[in-house]
Design a protein around this motif. Structure first.
Motif, PDB file in Angstrom:
ATOM      1  N   PRO A   6       0.848  -1.190   0.000  1.00  0.00           N
ATOM      2  CA  PRO A   6       0.000   0.000   0.000  1.00  0.00           C
ATOM      3  C   PRO A   6       0.884   1.239   0.000  1.00  0.00           C
ATOM      4  CG  PRO A   6      -0.547  -1.476   1.830  1.00  0.00           C
ATOM      5  CD  PRO A   6       0.710  -1.974   1.209  1.00  0.00           C
ATOM      6  N   HIS A   8       0.237   4.266   1.428  1.00  0.00           N
ATOM      7  CA  HIS A   8      -0.104   5.333   2.377  1.00  0.00           C
ATOM      8  C   HIS A   8       1.159   6.149   2.669  1.00  0.00           C
ATOM      9  CE1 HIS A   8      -1.437   7.504   5.886  1.00  0.00           C
ATOM     10  NE2 HIS A   8      -2.672   7.080   5.662  1.00  0.00           N
ATOM     11  N   THR A  25       4.286  -4.098   5.383  1.00  0.00           N
ATOM     12  CA  THR A  25       3.185  -3.493   4.608  1.00  0.00           C
ATOM     13  C   THR A  25       2.531  -4.476   3.649  1.00  0.00           C
ATOM     14  OG1 THR A  25       4.749  -2.755   2.927  1.00  0.00           O
ATOM     15  CG2 THR A  25       4.220  -1.182   4.680  1.00  0.00           C
ATOM     16  N   THR A  46      -2.809  -0.488   8.598  1.00  0.00           N
ATOM     17  CA  THR A  46      -2.123   0.158   7.476  1.00  0.00           C
ATOM     18  C   THR A  46      -0.700  -0.374   7.366  1.00  0.00           C
ATOM     19  OG1 THR A  46      -3.441   2.127   7.929  1.00  0.00           O
ATOM     20  CG2 THR A  46      -1.486   2.415   6.529  1.00  0.00           C
ATOM     21  N   LEU A  69      -3.430   8.909  11.866  1.00  0.00           N
ATOM     22  CA  LEU A  69      -3.752   7.485  11.947  1.00  0.00           C
ATOM     23  C   LEU A  69      -3.726   7.048  13.408  1.00  0.00           C
ATOM     24  CD1 LEU A  69      -1.555   6.126   9.018  1.00  0.00           C
ATOM     25  CD2 LEU A  69      -4.070   6.103   9.111  1.00  0.00           C
ATOM     26  N   SER A  89      -7.994   1.006   9.835  1.00  0.00           N
ATOM     27  CA  SER A  89      -6.696   1.596   9.534  1.00  0.00           C
ATOM     28  C   SER A  89      -5.988   1.904  10.839  1.00  0.00           C
ATOM     29  CB  SER A  89      -6.853   2.869   8.695  1.00  0.00           C
ATOM     30  OG  SER A  89      -7.343   3.913   9.512  1.00  0.00           O
ATOM     31  N   VAL A  91      -1.636   2.140  12.513  1.00  0.00           N
ATOM     32  CA  VAL A  91      -0.338   1.467  12.483  1.00  0.00           C
ATOM     33  C   VAL A  91      -0.133   0.732  13.805  1.00  0.00           C
ATOM     34  CG1 VAL A  91       2.160   1.780  12.325  1.00  0.00           C
ATOM     35  CG2 VAL A  91       0.626   3.174  10.898  1.00  0.00           C
TER      36      VAL A  91
END
Lengths: 487, 487
Positions: A6, A8, A25, A46, A69, A89, A91
């Motif tokens: 991804p 992001h 990821t 994420t 986030l 979402s 981390v």
């Protein structure tokens, strides 16, 4: 970074800070982190990052929150209530590379460890000293000391030796603002100021990320008597537990397994348990050698008086280790019976235990759910295990409704909705049944004080506006990488 | 209301709520409340009120804060750091009429009490059951359970049995907004949500007014061995303490008195202590009868090995009671030596104890201050007692400076600035030496979360903008009713 990762914008920044090998990821790899020990609510993060020290954690938190986030702290992911999962979402900040035992002061009985040190790794490191870190959750070979603290984990020897918060002398944690907060501790008691170690213990990662723990070390009990008593009736087993405590005895452990659990454990580990038992009490007494036979005799008398049909001692250390290993792996063994299971967790006044076990079994029967019990009877901490198939939405819903009824019943007895596993997302909806609006608001006020933007693990433990997980709706079909049920 | 009473508009409102006999306004009577056990900083309150229940507390808080006055919670005023004093203005909310023991559940070992119940009143009420409320500060005949909780009081049996927070299962408190917040507790461990009981314990009344406590009850130890060992050298006594712990023994108590304290106590209570001792260790072992002689023998050997010149056992219950009574009244006896005394309180790593006692004595000598020691040696919790005359401003300043040097020295050893007496106003200036700005800010954030207007006991425990007490300035002459030194 794989081509399919991804994109992001937080990710390149995190890679710049931590290096590519510390930032996960790949969607396939992220699947490992889509749930913890609560299989019902899943969600992909994420990214997952693996900082190595407190400063990296603080810097990473700065980056993640700048991207607006959620920061999700996670140890080994053995939690049982969905507390270490990023729903949608966010981390995950995983402490699994923060495994340094930084100092061991045997004279003053304090060890300082990074939060990712495994529970047994600390005790193993000091085995020669005759000391140990006492908290012993069944997950202790896999779970981290930071995770134990964040959930205030109990364990088998909790009855006599206390839960994690009783063994945490100080903490260092990173706040949502990326600040490092530390309290000091020198020994038995000397807390100054609001008790941050106690506040962080059991806060389920919503107030900050634990990065360092000052662990109390205590002498390893050297002498034991270990026994089990077989009952034809779980009521009689519960009464024995209450009677032992009433007699003024404090065993290290008084654990109970119901008949089905005995059979499952026996099939898995061949310990030699009688498979026709209706209930089994596992009891261990520790202390000064010459007192133990007398105490054991008292416990035996009480169990016999309550109708125990077979009582076995085990004085051999190997047998003893096997016995407790069988107990601790009971949760694993239950996996033979069903695709999925949900371990419930409630605390009850000890005097209500016998009545409650009967009613909980009855509730399970009403829902048509196979339900086994293995639990810390001495603490009044019950763990009904509900079997189901997580891919069958009807079974999931039925399991959730049955769990709710069990927990609501425990509240009516003056109990609470968790003894050691936490609230996570699983039990959020029950918090208003346990606490007044004023008390819940105070919880939120404390959360907001430490995390004004609600950036760290928001929506766990206390209801929040930013995360709605409606567990109890008709489940949507699972789609790869998507959260199963998010409102 | 006497004609001379102050006419602050809050007073008629409080009288309307509570009745005239529950609102103290006479300046002479208010003098009783101008300080607590810390005689150096004094200040008169606007009024003192005596609510009878939680609802009255909540309503009174609403009235007081509407008038923008400080709310000062107070139990019996036995605190030693100025935490229960209104400096300049503010209404003291005294819990001394909230003395109801509301329920006692012997089966589950929980008592629910109003915050003003005296420590010993609870244990006396359940004496027949063989259970007790364990915390035993020396003030226990006078101090309230709410006050014990607010200061997280320790005591003589803390070494084995823990401080107050270990025995508080739940709390109810009133916030600055007049809201009633309550947590539930059923037994050994089942905290849910941020640990409010632990947060309130030791928060010194800055987060809310404790109104109700769920107290853990524990079995009264039935068997004891009590002894004292006389040393010609305080270093040897300290080494004995460390050696006893290192041997894996956990006495209920290991208390130390230095030579001067022994002589003062002996003169006051005629226990029979040798008046030529340089140090005395009072040690008690409790537990299972048949283990006690063996443990006692080990302790005796260790003391002898370290050079104890005389060791006396006392197995007679009356003598035992006299011994502990002498110890607990040591603070009172010291009053014979000087007009005023300041009991210092610091915690040290146990391994640093011998070194620290020597240096503390040396610091006292440098300041020309007579200094006695009586303390919880087993816990590493030292209590140097500094003698002075509170009406001599130079002596006051000298005492404060000596105290500061002692505490700063303890910090350099990895210790903290209070073990059980609290920070109050006395040690505010040392907080930045113990904690980082980030940690102090976190303390303030938690304070602000529960008390956004900083209405409750502001300026105690953590530095605040609303109250500046500059203890260490040349003292101004005392004027009747005025605070002694307020910046």
């Amino acid at each position: 970074m794989p081509a399919s990762a991804p994109t992001h914008p937080v990710i390149p920044e995190l890679i710049r800070l931590l290096g590519p090998d510390a930032v996960l990821t790949d969607p396939q790899e992220l699947r490992v982190y889509e749930c913890d020990g609560f299989p019902i609510a899943k969600g992909l993060p994420t990214a997952v990052i693996f900082p190595r020290d407190t400063v990296q954690v603080a810097q990473a938190v700065g980056i993640i929150t700048r991207h607006n986030l959620q920061v999700i702290p996670r140890g080994s992911g053995t939690g049982l209530a969905g507390g270490a999962v990023a729903y949608g979402s966010g981390v995950i900040v995983c402490t699994s590379r923060m495994t340094r035992i930084e100092s061991i002061d045997l004279d003053n009985r304090v060890a300082v460890v990074q939060a990712g040190v495994l529970n047994t790794a600390l005790s193993d490191a000091i085995l020669h000293s005759g000391l140990r870190f006492s908290p012993d959750p069944s997950s202790q070979r896999a779970s981290t000391i930071g995770g134990n603290a964040a959930t205030n984990a109990g364990g088998i020897n909790t009855l006599k030796h206390g839960v994690t918060t009783n063994h945490v002398l100080g903490v260092e944690f990173v706040t949502a603002q990326g600040e490092i907060v530390q309290t000091r501790a020198t020994g038995l008691y000397d807390g100054v100021g609001p008790d941050l170690p106690a506040l962080l213990c059991g806060s389920e990662g919503i107030l900050g990320i634990l990065t360092r723990i000052w662990c109390r070390l205590v002498p390893i009990p050297r002498h034991f008597r270990t026994m089990y008593a077989v009952f034809n009736d779980s009521q009689a087993a519960c009464r024995s537990v209450a009677d032992v405590i009433a007699a003024g005895l404090v065993p290290a452990s008084m654990e109970m397994m119901d008949g089905q659990m005995v059979r499952v454990v026996e099939e898995a580990f061949h310990y030699g348990f009688p498979t026709d038992a209706q209930a089994l009490l596992l009891i261990e007494i520790d202390g000064v050698e010459r007192t133990l036979d007398g105490q054991l005799q008292q416990v035996v008398s009480i169990c016999k008086h309550n109708g125990a049909c077979d009582i076995q001692h085990c004085s051999d250390p190997t047998r003893r280790a096997e016995l407790w290993s069988a107990r601790k792996r009971a949760f694993g063994a239950i996996g033979r019976l069903a695709r999925s299971y949900c371990t419930q967790d409630a605390c009850l006044p000890r005097s209500a235990l016998a009545k409650a076990i009967k009613e909980i079994t009855e509730i399970g029967r009403r829902f048509g759910i196979t339900l086994s019990n293995v639990f810390h009877a001495g603490d009044g901490n019950v763990h009904p295990i509900l079997l189901f198939d997580e891919d069958n939405p009807d079974e999931v819903q039925n399991t959730l409704r049955c769990s709710e009824e069990i927990l609501e019943y425990c509240i009516t007895l003056g109990g609470t909705i968790t003894g050691e596993h936490g609230v996570g997302v699983e039990k959020l909806h029950l918090m208003p049944k346990l606490f007044s609006p004023q008390t819940l608001r105070t919880f939120t006020d404390i959360k907001t004080a430490l995390d004004p933007g609600h950036h760290i693990n928001d929506g766990k433990l206390i209801p929040s506006d930013t995360l709605h997980i409606e567990l109890m709706q008709p489940a949507t079909p699972r789609s790869p990488g998507g959260a199963m049920v998010i409102g």
